[in-house]
Scaffold this motif. Structure first.
Motif, PDB file in Angstrom:
ATOM      1  N   LEU A  86       0.975  -1.252  -0.061  1.00  0.00           N
ATOM      2  CA  LEU A  86       0.054   0.073  -0.090  1.00  0.00           C
ATOM      3  C   LEU A  86       0.828   1.368   0.130  1.00  0.00           C
ATOM      4  O   LEU A  86       0.419   2.293  -0.573  1.00  0.00           O
ATOM      5  N   ALA A  87       2.301   1.381   0.494  1.00  0.00           N
ATOM      6  CA  ALA A  87       2.991   2.434   0.520  1.00  0.00           C
ATOM      7  C   ALA A  87       3.708   2.447  -0.891  1.00  0.00           C
ATOM      8  O   ALA A  87       4.362   3.334  -1.000  1.00  0.00           O
ATOM      9  N   GLY A  88       3.356   1.738  -1.678  1.00  0.00           N
ATOM     10  CA  GLY A  88       4.047   1.625  -3.075  1.00  0.00           C
ATOM     11  C   GLY A  88       5.364   0.897  -3.321  1.00  0.00           C
ATOM     12  O   GLY A  88       5.970   0.919  -4.327  1.00  0.00           O
ATOM     13  N   VAL A  89       5.621  -0.164  -2.577  1.00  0.00           N
ATOM     14  CA  VAL A  89       6.729  -0.988  -2.717  1.00  0.00           C
ATOM     15  C   VAL A  89       6.324  -2.204  -3.906  1.00  0.00           C
ATOM     16  O   VAL A  89       5.325  -2.692  -3.781  1.00  0.00           O
ATOM     17  N   THR A 203       3.313   4.343  19.069  1.00  0.00           N
ATOM     18  CA  THR A 203       4.393   3.554  17.856  1.00  0.00           C
ATOM     19  C   THR A 203       3.074   3.052  16.922  1.00  0.00           C
ATOM     20  O   THR A 203       2.307   2.611  17.363  1.00  0.00           O
ATOM     21  N   GLY A 204       3.816   3.235  15.686  1.00  0.00           N
ATOM     22  CA  GLY A 204       2.811   2.478  14.475  1.00  0.00           C
ATOM     23  C   GLY A 204       1.959   3.572  14.025  1.00  0.00           C
ATOM     24  O   GLY A 204       1.120   3.436  13.132  1.00  0.00           O
ATOM     25  N   THR A 205       1.908   4.749  14.641  1.00  0.00           N
ATOM     26  CA  THR A 205       1.089   5.944  13.951  1.00  0.00           C
ATOM     27  C   THR A 205       1.994   7.141  13.562  1.00  0.00           C
ATOM     28  O   THR A 205       1.072   8.135  13.185  1.00  0.00           O
ATOM     29  N   PHE A 206       3.025   7.123  13.276  1.00  0.00           N
ATOM     30  CA  PHE A 206       3.916   8.089  12.720  1.00  0.00           C
ATOM     31  C   PHE A 206       3.882   8.050  11.255  1.00  0.00           C
ATOM     32  O   PHE A 206       4.174   8.875  10.518  1.00  0.00           O
ATOM     33  N   GLY A 207       4.052   6.703  10.750  1.00  0.00           N
ATOM     34  CA  GLY A 207       4.230   6.914   9.316  1.00  0.00           C
ATOM     35  C   GLY A 207       2.877   6.563   8.455  1.00  0.00           C
ATOM     36  O   GLY A 207       1.906   6.849   9.010  1.00  0.00           O
ATOM     37  N   GLN A 208       2.766   6.687   7.119  1.00  0.00           N
ATOM     38  CA  GLN A 208       1.962   6.316   6.432  1.00  0.00           C
ATOM     39  C   GLN A 208       1.178   5.099   6.906  1.00  0.00           C
ATOM     40  O   GLN A 208      -0.241   5.236   7.131  1.00  0.00           O
ATOM     41  N   LEU A 209       1.767   4.106   7.219  1.00  0.00           N
ATOM     42  CA  LEU A 209       1.127   2.682   8.036  1.00  0.00           C
ATOM     43  C   LEU A 209       1.966   2.391   8.961  1.00  0.00           C
ATOM     44  O   LEU A 209       3.210   2.753   8.916  1.00  0.00           O
ATOM     45  N   GLY A 210       1.343   1.387   9.859  1.00  0.00           N
ATOM     46  CA  GLY A 210       2.235   0.731  10.901  1.00  0.00           C
ATOM     47  C   GLY A 210       1.616  -0.566  11.102  1.00  0.00           C
ATOM     48  O   GLY A 210       0.329  -0.692  10.651  1.00  0.00           O
ATOM     49  N   THR A 211       2.296  -1.377  11.581  1.00  0.00           N
ATOM     50  CA  THR A 211       1.710  -2.979  11.823  1.00  0.00           C
ATOM     51  C   THR A 211       1.996  -3.532  13.213  1.00  0.00           C
ATOM     52  O   THR A 211       3.024  -2.892  14.095  1.00  0.00           O
ATOM     53  N   ASN A 231      -3.873   6.386   9.234  1.00  0.00           N
ATOM     54  CA  ASN A 231      -4.984   7.545   9.557  1.00  0.00           C
ATOM     55  C   ASN A 231      -5.537   7.909   8.252  1.00  0.00           C
ATOM     56  O   ASN A 231      -6.400   8.825   8.274  1.00  0.00           O
ATOM     57  N   ASP A 232      -5.312   7.145   7.178  1.00  0.00           N
ATOM     58  CA  ASP A 232      -5.577   7.444   5.934  1.00  0.00           C
ATOM     59  C   ASP A 232      -6.900   6.606   5.496  1.00  0.00           C
ATOM     60  O   ASP A 232      -6.753   5.164   5.569  1.00  0.00           O
ATOM     61  N   ALA A 233      -8.227   6.976   5.440  1.00  0.00           N
ATOM     62  CA  ALA A 233      -9.382   6.251   4.880  1.00  0.00           C
ATOM     63  C   ALA A 233      -9.171   5.340   3.734  1.00  0.00           C
ATOM     64  O   ALA A 233      -9.805   4.417   3.969  1.00  0.00           O
ATOM     65  N   LYS A 234      -8.578   5.963   2.810  1.00  0.00           N
ATOM     66  CA  LYS A 234      -8.624   5.236   1.532  1.00  0.00           C
ATOM     67  C   LYS A 234      -7.482   3.903   1.594  1.00  0.00           C
ATOM     68  O   LYS A 234      -7.694   2.728   1.351  1.00  0.00           O
ATOM     69  N   LEU A 235      -6.256   3.985   2.316  1.00  0.00           N
ATOM     70  CA  LEU A 235      -5.409   3.045   2.455  1.00  0.00           C
ATOM     71  C   LEU A 235      -6.143   1.938   3.759  1.00  0.00           C
ATOM     72  O   LEU A 235      -5.949   0.790   3.246  1.00  0.00           O
ATOM     73  N   ALA A 236      -6.836   2.400   4.468  1.00  0.00           N
ATOM     74  CA  ALA A 236      -7.599   1.252   5.293  1.00  0.00           C
ATOM     75  C   ALA A 236      -8.491   0.692   4.555  1.00  0.00           C
ATOM     76  O   ALA A 236      -8.584  -0.626   4.848  1.00  0.00           O
ATOM     77  N   GLN A 237      -9.300   1.230   3.721  1.00  0.00           N
ATOM     78  CA  GLN A 237     -10.257   0.551   3.035  1.00  0.00           C
ATOM     79  C   GLN A 237      -9.619  -0.510   2.037  1.00  0.00           C
ATOM     80  O   GLN A 237      -9.938  -1.558   1.911  1.00  0.00           O
ATOM     81  N   GLN A 238      -8.441   0.011   1.417  1.00  0.00           N
ATOM     82  CA  GLN A 238      -7.742  -0.875   0.467  1.00  0.00           C
ATOM     83  C   GLN A 238      -7.145  -1.972   1.249  1.00  0.00           C
ATOM     84  O   GLN A 238      -7.010  -3.042   0.884  1.00  0.00           O
ATOM     85  N   ALA A 239      -6.619  -1.750   2.550  1.00  0.00           N
ATOM     86  CA  ALA A 239      -5.919  -3.031   3.426  1.00  0.00           C
ATOM     87  C   ALA A 239      -6.991  -3.931   3.639  1.00  0.00           C
ATOM     88  O   ALA A 239      -6.663  -5.182   3.628  1.00  0.00           O
ATOM     89  N   LYS A 240      -8.249  -3.553   3.818  1.00  0.00           N
ATOM     90  CA  LYS A 240      -9.282  -4.375   4.340  1.00  0.00           C
ATOM     91  C   LYS A 240      -9.492  -5.270   3.042  1.00  0.00           C
ATOM     92  O   LYS A 240      -9.846  -6.342   3.098  1.00  0.00           O
ATOM     93  N   HIS A 241      -9.744  -4.519   1.902  1.00  0.00           N
ATOM     94  CA  HIS A 241      -9.971  -5.276   0.474  1.00  0.00           C
ATOM     95  C   HIS A 241      -9.115  -6.259   0.243  1.00  0.00           C
ATOM     96  O   HIS A 241      -9.657  -7.411  -0.032  1.00  0.00           O
ATOM     97  N   LEU A 242      -7.851  -5.894   0.104  1.00  0.00           N
ATOM     98  CA  LEU A 242      -6.669  -6.854  -0.260  1.00  0.00           C
ATOM     99  C   LEU A 242      -6.590  -7.870   0.782  1.00  0.00           C
ATOM    100  O   LEU A 242      -6.085  -9.038   0.273  1.00  0.00           O
ATOM    101  N   THR A 243      -6.956  -7.738   2.044  1.00  0.00           N
ATOM    102  CA  THR A 243      -6.816  -8.880   3.001  1.00  0.00           C
ATOM    103  C   THR A 243      -8.211  -9.824   2.783  1.00  0.00           C
ATOM    104  O   THR A 243      -7.853 -10.755   3.679  1.00  0.00           O
ATOM    105  N   THR A 244      -8.948  -9.499   2.302  1.00  0.00           N
ATOM    106  CA  THR A 244     -10.189 -10.209   2.280  1.00  0.00           C
ATOM    107  C   THR A 244     -10.575 -10.454   0.418  1.00  0.00           C
ATOM    108  O   THR A 244     -11.642 -10.802   0.324  1.00  0.00           O
ATOM    109  N   THR A 245      -9.488 -11.057  -0.139  1.00  0.00           N
ATOM    110  CA  THR A 245      -9.389 -11.735  -1.284  1.00  0.00           C
ATOM    111  C   THR A 245     -10.138 -10.646  -2.359  1.00  0.00           C
ATOM    112  O   THR A 245     -10.392 -11.158  -3.518  1.00  0.00           O
TER     113      THR A 245
END
Length: 391
Positions: A86-89, A203-211, A231-245
Motif C-alpha cells: 500500500l505504501a507503493g513498494v 508507535t505505529g502511528t507516525f508513518g503512512q502505515l504501521g503494523t 490515519n488514511d481512510a483510503k489506505l484502510a479501505q484498501q487494506a481491508k479489501h486486499l486482505t479479504t481476497t
C-alpha cells in the motif's frame, strides 16, 4: 564459574526467584474474560472471517493507539506485507530496514518482490539510527521523477521501515526528518511495541502505515494475529479489501477485482484479542514493575547493564534486555549457558539479517553498532506475571 557468571545468575534469582522448574522467556496470560469471549464466539458459530469480534477488536486497537483505522489480519508478517504494498513498494525496489531485526521484517519486503537494504542501529534505542541513515543516503541519488535511487544497484529505494526493538521506540522525530528529506514513505514495524509511545504518541502511528503483532509471545495475544494501522481512510479501505481476497460486497455473487490475499483475522482469534485488550493496562503496569526490578538489581552486576527506555519514550518493555558493557560473543554465550542450565530461559538477540544465507547478497550500510549489539544483548524472562516474584 567466573564472577560475572555468578553475579549474573544471582541477579536473575533475586528478580525471579527459584525456577520451578523453568522460567520461560515470555508467556501469555489469561486472567480476564478470555473464556467468556471465546465461548460466546463458539456459541455464535461465527468463528471465521465474519463476526462481531473482528470489528470490535479493530475499534479497540484504533482507540488505544490513537490511529483512525485498524485492520486486523492473520499475523504481523502479513500486516507488514500488505502495508508495504500500500505504501507503493513494488518488485525490484529496495526497502531500508535495520540489520538488527526479526527475520519477518526482511521477509515481508521479499514477499513484495523487493530487496531488503540493511542499515545501522542506534545504541540508545536499538532501532534505526537516523543520523547514520542520513549520512549514508547522501551517497544515493534523489530526483523529482525517480525518487531515491541506489547509485550502486540502480534500484529505486521505495520505503524505510523503523522497527521498535523489544518495545523501545525509535527516535521518530529525527527519522521522519530524514524520510521527508529523501521523500521516503515510512512504514513502521511496531510488532513488538503495543503500549509504547514516543513523545506521547503511540508507535505505529507516525508513518503512512504501521503494523502490530499478536503472536503468542507478545504483550497481548490472539494466538496468531496482527494489524495494520493508518490515519488514511483510503489506505484502510484498501487494506481491508486486499486482505479479504478483493471480493466485492454482494448478497450472493463472488466477484473479485484484484489478485489479493486471504489474510483476515478469524473472529475466534479476535474474541481472544478483545479480552486481552481489556487486560492491557494491567499487563503493561506489571511489565514496567518487572523492568524496574531488573534495572535495580543489575546495577550491582559489573560488566552488565540493563537497557532502559530511550529519551522521550515510554516503552512497553516487551522483552527485558541486558547489554554487556564490553561486547563479547564468548562472554554472552557463557552467560546464556549458565542461565538456561539453571532454569531461566534467556536468549541472544537475532543474527544480523545480512548474515542469513537468503539475504547475504543484499546491500547494506556499514554496521559497526549493530555488530556490537549482536554480541552483547541478552533477553531475560519478561512475562507480566513475573512482577509478583520481583516485589
Amino acid at each position: 564459574m567466573d564472577k560475572i557468571e555468578q553475579d549474573f545468575l544471582q541477579a536473575l534469582k533475586t528478580v525471579l526467584g527459584q525456577p520451578n522448574p523453568f522460567v520461560p522467556l515470555h508467556e501469555p496470560e489469561f486472567m480476564g474474560n478470555e473464556w467468556e469471549r471465546v465461548k460466546d464466539c463458539l456459541d455464535s458459530t461465527f468463528v471465521s472471517s465474519v463476526g462481531k469480534y473482528v470489528d470490535r477488536f479493530e475499534v479497540m486497537l484504533a482507540e488505544y493507539t490513537g490511529a483512525k483505522y485498524a485492520v486486523a489480519v492473520v499475523n504481523g508478517t502479513a500486516a507488514l506485507h500488505i502495508a508495504l504494498l500500500l505504501a507503493g513498494v513494488r518488485t525490484g525496489d529496495e526497502v531500508l530496514i535495520p540489520a538488527l531485526s526479526f527475520v519477518a521484517t526482511a521477509n515481508a519486503v521479499s514477499h513484495c518482490g523487493a530487496i531488503p537494504h540493511f542499515i545501522e542501529s542506534q545504541f540508545e534505542t536499538l532501532g534505526i539510527d537516523p543520523h547514520a541513515l542520513n549520512d549514508y543516503l547522501k551517497h544515493c541519488s534523489l530526483s523529482s521523477s525517480e525518487g531515491l535511487t541506489n547509485r550502486l544497484t540502480g534500484r529505486r529505494i521505495a520505503a524505510v521501515i523503523p522497527m521498535h526493538t523489544y518495545g523501545h521506540p525509535v527516535d521518530m522525530s529525527s527519522l521522519l526528518e530524514v524520510a521527508n528529506r529523501y521523500h521516503l514513505p515510512v512504514v513502521e514495524d511496531a510488532a513488538e511495541s503495543l503500549g509504547s509511545c514516543y513523545r506521547g504518541q503511540h508507535t505505529g502511528t507516525f508513518g503512512q502505515l504501521g503494523t502490530l503483532s499478536f503472536n503468542g509471545n507478545k504483550v497481548i495475544t490472539t494466538g496468531g494475529g496482527g494489524a495494520i494501522l493508518t490515519n488514511d481512510a483510503k489506505l484502510a479501505q484498501q487494506a481491508k479489501h486486499l486482505t479479504t481476497t478483493a471480493k466485492q460486497p454482494h448478497r450472493w455473487e463472488f466477484f473479485h477485482d484484484a489478485v489479493a490475499w486471504n489474510y483476515r483475522l478469524p473472529n475466534l482469534n479476535a474474541a481472544l484479542g478483545c479480552a486481552q485488550m481489556e487486560q492491557l493496562p494491567s499487563l503493561l503496569n506489571r511489565k514496567r514493575l518487572l523492568a524496574q526490578k531488573y534495572q535495580e538489581v543489575f546495577q550491582d552486576v559489573e560488566g552488565v547493564g540493563f537497557v532502559v527506555e530511550p529519551a522521550n519514550s515510554q516503552s512497553n518493555y516487551w522483552l527485558n534486555t541486558l547489554r554487556l558493557e564490553e561486547p563479547s560473543l564468548l562472554v554472552r554465550d557463557r552467560l546464556l549457558t549458565v542461565a538456561n542450565d539453571a532454569g531461566y530461559q534467556c536468549r541472544p538477540t537475532w543474527t544480523l539479517l545480512h548474515k542469513l544465507p537468503m539475504y547475504a547478497d543484499c546491500p547494506h550500510a556499514p554496521l559497526p553498532v549493530a555488530e556490537q549489539l549482536e554480541v552483547s544483548l541478552i533477553n531475560v524472562p519478561s512475562s507480566a506475571k513475573l512482577a509478583g516474584a520481583a516485589r
